[in-house]
Design a protein around this motif. Structure first.
Motif, PDB file in Angstrom:
ATOM      1  N   ARG A 162       0.810  -1.210   0.000  1.00  0.00           N
ATOM      2  CA  ARG A 162       0.000   0.000   0.000  1.00  0.00           C
ATOM      3  C   ARG A 162       0.846   1.262   0.000  1.00  0.00           C
ATOM      4  NH1 ARG A 162      -3.472  -0.406   4.652  1.00  0.00           N
ATOM      5  NH2 ARG A 162      -1.706   0.364   5.805  1.00  0.00           N
TER       6      ARG A 162
ATOM      7  N   TYR B 265      -0.695   4.923  -0.216  1.00  0.00           N
ATOM      8  CA  TYR B 265      -1.895   4.947  -1.050  1.00  0.00           C
ATOM      9  C   TYR B 265      -2.964   3.976  -0.558  1.00  0.00           C
ATOM     10  CZ  TYR B 265       1.693   6.850  -4.109  1.00  0.00           C
ATOM     11  OH  TYR B 265       2.725   7.577  -4.617  1.00  0.00           O
ATOM     12  N   ARG B 266      -4.135   4.075  -1.162  1.00  0.00           N
ATOM     13  CA  ARG B 266      -5.191   3.083  -0.982  1.00  0.00           C
ATOM     14  C   ARG B 266      -5.071   2.134  -2.157  1.00  0.00           C
ATOM     15  NH1 ARG B 266     -10.153   2.012  -2.829  1.00  0.00           N
ATOM     16  NH2 ARG B 266     -10.341   3.841  -4.133  1.00  0.00           N
ATOM     17  N   VAL B 267      -4.847   0.876  -1.897  1.00  0.00           N
ATOM     18  CA  VAL B 267      -4.635  -0.108  -2.962  1.00  0.00           C
ATOM     19  C   VAL B 267      -5.927  -0.359  -3.727  1.00  0.00           C
ATOM     20  CG1 VAL B 267      -4.112  -2.532  -3.428  1.00  0.00           C
ATOM     21  CG2 VAL B 267      -2.697  -1.240  -1.848  1.00  0.00           C
ATOM     22  N   GLU B 268      -5.825  -0.375  -5.027  1.00  0.00           N
ATOM     23  CA  GLU B 268      -6.937  -0.730  -5.900  1.00  0.00           C
ATOM     24  C   GLU B 268      -6.441  -1.816  -6.847  1.00  0.00           C
ATOM     25  OE1 GLU B 268     -10.002   1.428  -9.020  1.00  0.00           O
ATOM     26  OE2 GLU B 268      -8.687   2.649  -7.776  1.00  0.00           O
TER      27      GLU B 268
ATOM     28  N   ALA C 236      -0.377   2.371  -6.379  1.00  0.00           N
ATOM     29  CA  ALA C 236      -1.703   2.325  -5.779  1.00  0.00           C
ATOM     30  C   ALA C 236      -2.629   1.444  -6.586  1.00  0.00           C
ATOM     31  CB  ALA C 236      -2.286   3.733  -5.695  1.00  0.00           C
TER      32      ALA C 236
ATOM     33  N   TYR D  34      -0.425  -7.448  -8.540  1.00  0.00           N
ATOM     34  CA  TYR D  34      -0.541  -7.478  -7.086  1.00  0.00           C
ATOM     35  C   TYR D  34       0.052  -8.777  -6.539  1.00  0.00           C
ATOM     36  CZ  TYR D  34      -2.580  -7.066  -2.421  1.00  0.00           C
ATOM     37  OH  TYR D  34      -2.754  -6.988  -1.058  1.00  0.00           O
TER      38      TYR D  34
END
Length: 187
Positions: free
Chosen positions: A26, A29-32, A139, A146
């Motif tokens: 992460r 950031y906010r992981v997307e 992010a 991922y």
């Protein structure tokens, strides 16, 4: 360019084993996570190394553990520290770029059978080793991207333990295979 795997450098251990996996993935950031991300295939697709002139250290590549025909070249000069190229030595001896890590993330060519071999995790691991950062700095990930960065963290934790480092138990507990391997078998 080095002639065989014995001439190649070993990837240094990145310090990412010191942080929880989610903190590494992460960062600030906010992981997307998306099913896939658009990327131009021409980015790396079997490009001759001359096209990358001066931006990567092609004279001192790093071996990809378990893959003698793959190497990683570290970025230098005007590219960022975490940038690296995945190189493949073809059967005829020609070495070409087939992937890399750059400001847009990690990519391995879809053609040529390079995906599905664990090379993405090694690329993400190399990127962390070269940058010295404790987070991946992205992010937005594709599902496979991922997974590659998550596996890179697992590799770092396992290799830190093998090197005798004292890894926080809560971090090791995130990886059942590593945890099981550390438990001595009953006699």
């Amino acid at each position: 360019m080095a002639s065989d795997a014995r001439d190649l450098l070993q990837l240094p251990l990145p310090d990412i084993w010191k942080v929880q996996p989610l903190a590494y993935l992460r960062g600030p950031y906010r992981v997307e996570i998306k099913k896939s991300l658009p990327r131009l295939e021409k980015d790396f697709q079997d490009h001759p190394l001359a096209e990358f002139g001066g931006k990567f250290d092609l004279e001192h590549p790093y071996v990809v553990p378990g893959h003698d025909d793959y190497m990683i070249a570290r970025g230098r000069g005007t590219v960022e520290d975490h940038h690296c190229l995945l190189l493949h030595r073809k059967d005829d001896g020609e070495v070409v770029a087939v992937g890399g890590v750059d400001k847009w993330g990690l990519y391995i060519d879809a053609k040529g059978g390079h995906r599905g071999k664990g090379l993405g995790a090694e690329l993400a691991y190399a990127s962390a080793a070269f940058s010295g950062e404790l987070n991946a700095g992205y992010a937005l990930y594709s599902k496979s991207g991922y997974a590659a960065f998550r596996k890179a963290h697992e590799l770092a934790v396992g290799r830190a333990l093998e090197a005798g480092h004292d890894v926080d138990r809560s971090i090791v507990a995130q990886y059942p295979r590593i945890e099981q391997a550390r438990v001595p078998s009953p006699r």
